[in-house]
Enzyme design. Structure first.
Site, PDB file in Angstrom:
ATOM      1  N   LYS A   1      38.631 105.580  51.911  1.00 39.41           N
ATOM      2  CA  LYS A   1      39.033 106.987  51.807  1.00 39.41           C
ATOM      3  C   LYS A   1      40.423 107.146  51.194  1.00 39.41           C
ATOM      4  O   LYS A   1      40.710 108.159  50.568  1.00 39.41           O
ATOM      5  CB  LYS A   1      39.005 107.650  53.187  1.00 39.41           C
ATOM      6  CG  LYS A   1      37.602 107.780  53.770  1.00 39.41           C
ATOM      7  CD  LYS A   1      37.679 108.463  55.128  1.00 39.41           C
ATOM      8  CE  LYS A   1      36.385 108.313  55.907  1.00 39.41           C
ATOM      9  NZ  LYS A   1      36.537 108.779  57.288  1.00 39.41           N
TER      10      LYS A   1
ATOM     11  N   ALA B   1      42.983 108.434  58.947  1.00 38.21           N
ATOM     12  CA  ALA B   1      41.849 107.899  58.174  1.00 38.21           C
ATOM     13  C   ALA B   1      41.977 108.130  56.669  1.00 38.21           C
ATOM     14  O   ALA B   1      41.792 107.222  55.884  1.00 38.21           O
ATOM     15  CB  ALA B   1      40.554 108.489  58.688  1.00 38.21           C
TER      16      ALA B   1
ATOM     17  N   GLN C   1      45.649  79.895  56.275  1.00 36.41           N
ATOM     18  CA  GLN C   1      44.437  79.086  56.450  1.00 36.41           C
ATOM     19  C   GLN C   1      44.618  77.776  55.664  1.00 36.41           C
ATOM     20  O   GLN C   1      44.754  77.808  54.442  1.00 36.41           O
ATOM     21  CB  GLN C   1      43.240  79.904  55.947  1.00 36.41           C
ATOM     22  CG  GLN C   1      41.955  79.150  55.756  1.00 36.41           C
ATOM     23  CD  GLN C   1      41.507  78.387  56.978  1.00 36.41           C
ATOM     24  OE1 GLN C   1      41.428  77.159  56.957  1.00 36.41           O
ATOM     25  NE2 GLN C   1      41.243  79.099  58.062  1.00 36.41           N
TER      26      GLN C   1
ATOM     27  N   ARG D   1      42.829  82.415  60.667  1.00 37.89           N
ATOM     28  CA  ARG D   1      42.462  81.208  61.421  1.00 37.89           C
ATOM     29  C   ARG D   1      42.159  81.657  62.814  1.00 37.89           C
ATOM     30  O   ARG D   1      42.693  82.655  63.256  1.00 37.89           O
ATOM     31  CB  ARG D   1      43.665  80.273  61.567  1.00 37.89           C
ATOM     32  CG  ARG D   1      44.017  79.503  60.404  1.00 37.89           C
ATOM     33  CD  ARG D   1      45.156  78.564  60.779  1.00 37.89           C
ATOM     34  NE  ARG D   1      44.623  77.294  61.250  1.00 37.89           N
ATOM     35  CZ  ARG D   1      45.399  76.237  61.495  1.00 37.89           C
ATOM     36  NH1 ARG D   1      46.703  76.317  61.355  1.00 37.89           N
ATOM     37  NH2 ARG D   1      44.876  75.117  61.897  1.00 37.89           N
ATOM     38  N   SER D   2      41.421  80.845  63.520  1.00 42.57           N
ATOM     39  CA  SER D   2      41.031  81.216  64.875  1.00 42.57           C
ATOM     40  C   SER D   2      42.151  81.937  65.610  1.00 42.57           C
ATOM     41  O   SER D   2      43.191  81.350  65.888  1.00 42.57           O
ATOM     42  CB  SER D   2      40.662  79.952  65.645  1.00 42.57           C
ATOM     43  OG  SER D   2      41.717  79.026  65.518  1.00 42.57           O
TER      44      SER D   2
ATOM     45  N   HIS E   1      34.442 112.995  65.881  1.00 43.44           N
ATOM     46  CA  HIS E   1      33.968 111.879  65.057  1.00 43.44           C
ATOM     47  C   HIS E   1      33.658 110.748  66.034  1.00 43.44           C
ATOM     48  O   HIS E   1      34.476 110.439  66.897  1.00 43.44           O
ATOM     49  CB  HIS E   1      35.069 111.477  64.078  1.00 43.44           C
ATOM     50  CG  HIS E   1      34.572 110.631  62.949  1.00 43.44           C
ATOM     51  ND1 HIS E   1      33.963 109.424  63.144  1.00 43.44           N
ATOM     52  CD2 HIS E   1      34.589 110.840  61.610  1.00 43.44           C
ATOM     53  CE1 HIS E   1      33.631 108.910  61.970  1.00 43.44           C
ATOM     54  NE2 HIS E   1      33.994 109.746  61.012  1.00 43.44           N
TER      55      HIS E   1
ATOM     56  N   ARG F   1      32.868  73.686  57.922  1.00 40.44           N
ATOM     57  CA  ARG F   1      33.069  74.885  57.105  1.00 40.44           C
ATOM     58  C   ARG F   1      33.865  74.473  55.881  1.00 40.44           C
ATOM     59  O   ARG F   1      35.035  74.110  55.981  1.00 40.44           O
ATOM     60  CB  ARG F   1      33.827  75.947  57.896  1.00 40.44           C
ATOM     61  CG  ARG F   1      35.075  75.418  58.576  1.00 40.44           C
ATOM     62  CD  ARG F   1      36.178  76.418  58.732  1.00 40.44           C
ATOM     63  NE  ARG F   1      36.417  77.232  57.573  1.00 40.44           N
ATOM     64  CZ  ARG F   1      37.540  77.879  57.387  1.00 40.44           C
ATOM     65  NH1 ARG F   1      38.521  77.778  58.260  1.00 40.44           N
ATOM     66  NH2 ARG F   1      37.709  78.637  56.324  1.00 40.44           N
TER      67      ARG F   1
ATOM     68  N   ARG G   1      38.258  84.127  62.047  1.00 42.54           N
ATOM     69  CA  ARG G   1      38.434  84.242  60.607  1.00 42.54           C
ATOM     70  C   ARG G   1      37.818  85.551  60.135  1.00 42.54           C
ATOM     71  O   ARG G   1      37.168  86.250  60.901  1.00 42.54           O
ATOM     72  CB  ARG G   1      37.731  83.064  59.909  1.00 42.54           C
ATOM     73  CG  ARG G   1      38.211  81.705  60.365  1.00 42.54           C
ATOM     74  CD  ARG G   1      37.325  80.610  59.818  1.00 42.54           C
ATOM     75  NE  ARG G   1      35.969  80.734  60.308  1.00 42.54           N
ATOM     76  CZ  ARG G   1      34.883  80.368  59.616  1.00 42.54           C
ATOM     77  NH1 ARG G   1      34.992  79.856  58.423  1.00 42.54           N
ATOM     78  NH2 ARG G   1      33.688  80.511  60.143  1.00 42.54           N
TER      79      ARG G   1
END
Ligand SMILES: *Cc1c(COP(=O)(O)O)cnc(C)c1O
Length: 471
Positions: free
Chosen positions: A299, A269, A112, A104-105, A183, A82, A328
Site C-alpha cells: 500500500k 498501513a 546469515q 537466522r534462527s 478491519h 539447507r 528464517r
C-alpha cells in the site's frame, strides 16, 4: 574500498597483451568505472538515491550481492540440510536468486552465514526505506525493519518485540487498547500473541476544529483504560482508514501512553503517501510515546503483497522486534521493496505523492458533482486518501444492487457501507450513525499510484449504476 579496487588500473593491465594501446585502455577504464560508481555510491551513502535506477542497474546490484551467497560459490561443498537448493532455476528468478532467505534462527536481521549477500541486501533495504520515510515526512525515526508479513501480522510482531523489550508480561497485562478500526487483520494480529482487545469506539461528530468525521475521543480512551487499569499493556492507534473515519489524534494518544507507561503502536498501513499523516506521527513522537509504526509495503511502496515496514524512533526497539521473529524468512518481500524503491528514487516517490494530492482533489470534485446530481452529499471529513458520499436516497435493496452493478462494471475498490445491514466499516455503532443522521455511504480512494483516468471512469460508472437502479 575493496570494491573499487576490483575495477582499478591493475584489472585493466590484464588487457595489455591483446593489442589495444595503453592510452586507450586507460581512457576507457574511466567509462567502465562509471558503470560501478552508482553501486559504490549507494554503499557509501546507504540512502535512497534521488534519481530512479533503470532495470540494468538494479540487476547489476542484485547480481553483485548474489555472488556473495554460499549457494553461488562454485567451489563450495554443501553438506548441510539447507543449502539453498532449488528444484528449477525458475525459482531463482522468483526470489531474485536469494535462495537462502534472510535471518537466522530467532533473529530476523542476524547476518546469515550462508548468505552474506542477502544479509547485506536486507540491511541496505532497511536503510534505504528509512532514508525515504525520514525525508518525506517523519524525520525523527531512527530504525526500520522490512518484514515478510502483512500489516496485521506485523502489528503482532511489533507488539511482541515491544513487550519483550520492556519486560511486560502479556499474561499479567493481556489488555491491548485499540482505537476502533473495522478491519479484521489488526484484531487477529493482536489475538495471535495472546492479547485481548479493548476497543475504544469511534464516534461520528465534529472535532474541536469543527471537522466532520468518525473520531475516537480521548475521554473514551481514558474511560476504557480506567476500567482495566491493571491489566493494560499497550495501545494500538490508527492513522489510515476509509472515510469518514479520520486519523486518530496521535499526539494526544502518545501523551496518554507516556503518562500511563503503555506501549504505543501506530497502525499506519498506507499513511506514508500522505504528508498530513506523517506530520501527525512526527508530532506524536515529539510529544509523547510511540514505540513502533507499521506500514504495508504494497500500500505504501507499490510492491506485491507480502511485506511490511516496521519503523521506530528508537533503534533498540527495532532490534528487539527483529529478535521476536521466529526463524528464517523469505528474502522476496525485502528484495521486492528494494527494487521498487530503486526504480522510483526519492524524486519518483515525491512525484507520486504530489500526484496523489491532485488525484484526491479530483476525486473530491467529481464525487461532489455526482452527489449533487443525485441529491446526496459528501461527508466532508479530513481523510487524506478517500472520499465518502451518502446513499441516503436509496433503500437497503437498492444499495446492495448498486454495489453489485459496480462490481459487474469491473470497478474494483469502492466500499459500500449499507447501514441497514451492517455497520461494519463505519468504525462506530449503528446508533451513533443514526443519531448523527448519517445514512449508508460509498467510499472511493485516491491512493498513491492511482491513474486519474480511473477516478473519472469510476465516477462515470457509478453514475451509470445509479441509472440502472431506475430501470
Ligand atoms: C490493509 C490494512 C490492514 C491489513 O493489512 P494486511 O497487510 O492484510 O494485514 C490493516 N489495517 C488497515 C487500516 C489497513 O488498511
Amino acid at each position: 574500498m575493496a570494491l573499487k579496487k576490483m575495477w582499478d588500473k591493475n584489472f585493466f593491465k590484464k588487457f595489455a597483451h591483446l593489442g589495444v594501446p595503453d592510452h586507450m585502455l586507460s581512457r576507457s577504464s574511466i567509462g567502465f568505472q562509471a558503470h560501478w560508481k552508482f553501486i559504490t555510491n549507494i554503499l557509501d551513502q546507504r540512502s535512497l538515491p534521488e534519481d530512479p535506477w533503470d532495470e540494468p542497474k538494479i540487476k547489476q546490484l542484485l547480481t553483485l550481492l548474489n555472488y556473495l551467497d554460499s549457494d553461488k560459490d562454485p567451489g563450495s561443498i554443501r553438506i548441510g540440510e539447507r543449502e539453498g537448493r532449488i528444484a528449477t532455476p525458475y525459482l531463482g528468478d522468483l526470489c531474485a536468486n536469494f535462495c537462502h532467505g534472510v535471518g537466522r534462527s530467532g533473529n530476523l536481521t542476524a547476518a546469515q552465514p550462508k548468505a552474506a549477500g542477502a544479509s547485506l541486501m536486507q540491511n541496505l533495504t532497511n536503510k534505504l526505506v528509512l532514508s525515504l520515510i525520514t525525508s518525506v515526512g517523519i524525520p525523527n525515526l531512527k530504525g526500520a525493519l522490512t518484514v515478510p508479513m502483512g500489516t496485521g501480522m506485523s502489528i503482532a510482531l511489533a507488539l511482541r518485540g515491544c513487550l519483550n523489550h520492556f519486560g511486560v508480561d502479556i499474561h499479567r497485562h493481556p489488555d491491548i487498547l485499540m482505537t476502533q478500526v473495522d478491519h479484521n487483520s489488526p484484531h487477529k494480529g493482536i489475538e495471535f500473541i495472546g492479547g485481548q482487545i479493548q476497543t475504544i469506539p469511534g464516534k461520528f461528530g465534529r472535532n474541536h476544529y469543527a471537522e466532520e468525521g468518525v473520531f475516537v475521543d480521548i475521554e473514551d480512551l481514558q474511560q476504557v483504560y480506567e476500567s482495566r487499569r491493571n491489566s493494560v499493556s499497550a495501545i494500538v492507534s490508527n492513522s489510515a482508514f476509509f472515510a469518514p473515519r479520520v486519523p486518530d489524534n496521535l499526539k494526544q494518544i502518545a501523551k496518554f501512553a507516556q503518562e500511563h507507561n503503555l506501549i504505543h503502536i501506530i497502525n499506519n498501513a498506507y499513511g506514508i503517501q500522505s504528508k498530513k499523516i506523517s506530520t501527525l506521527i512526527r508530532k506524536a513522537i515529539d510529544a509523547g510515546r510511540v514505540d513502533a509504526i507499521i506500514q504495508s509495503t504494497d500500500k505504501c511502496f507499490m510492491t506485491p503483497v507480502g511485506g511490511a515496514v516496521i519503523t521506530s524512533p528508537r533503534e533498540e526497539i527495532i532490534t528487539s522486534i527483529s529478535q521476536a521473529y521466529a526463524g528464517r524468512a523469505s528474502a522476496s518481500p525485502v528484495v521486492q521493496l528494494l527494487v521498487s524503491l530503486l526504480s522510483m528514487g526519492k524524486s519518483g516517490y515525491r512525484k507520486r505523492m504530489e500526484e496523489q494530492l491532485k488525484n484526491r482533489l479530483l476525486l473530491d470534485q467529481q464525487m461532489l458533482s455526482l452527489a449533487n446530481s443525485h441529491h446526496e452529499r459528501l461527508i466532508t471529513c479530513n481523510n487524506p486518501v478517500s472520499c465518502a458520499m451518502t446513499l441516503s436516497q436509496l433503500n437497503s435493496d437498492q444499495i446492495t444492487k448498486l454495489g453489485g452493478f459496480l462490481y459487474n462494471m469491473r470497478v474494483t475498490g469502492p466500499r459500500v457501507v449499507n447501514i441497514h445491514q451492517s455497520e461494519f466499516g463505519t468504525c462506530t455503532t449503528k446508533d451513533q450513525m443514526m443519531d448523527a443522521a448519517i445514512d449508508s455511504y460509498i467510499v472511493m480512494n485516491a491512493a498513491i499510484g492511482v491513474d486519474p483516468i480511473h477516478i473519472s471512469e469510476a465516477i462515470i460508472r457509478l453514475d451509470k449504476a445509479f441509472s440502472q437502479l431506475d430501470e
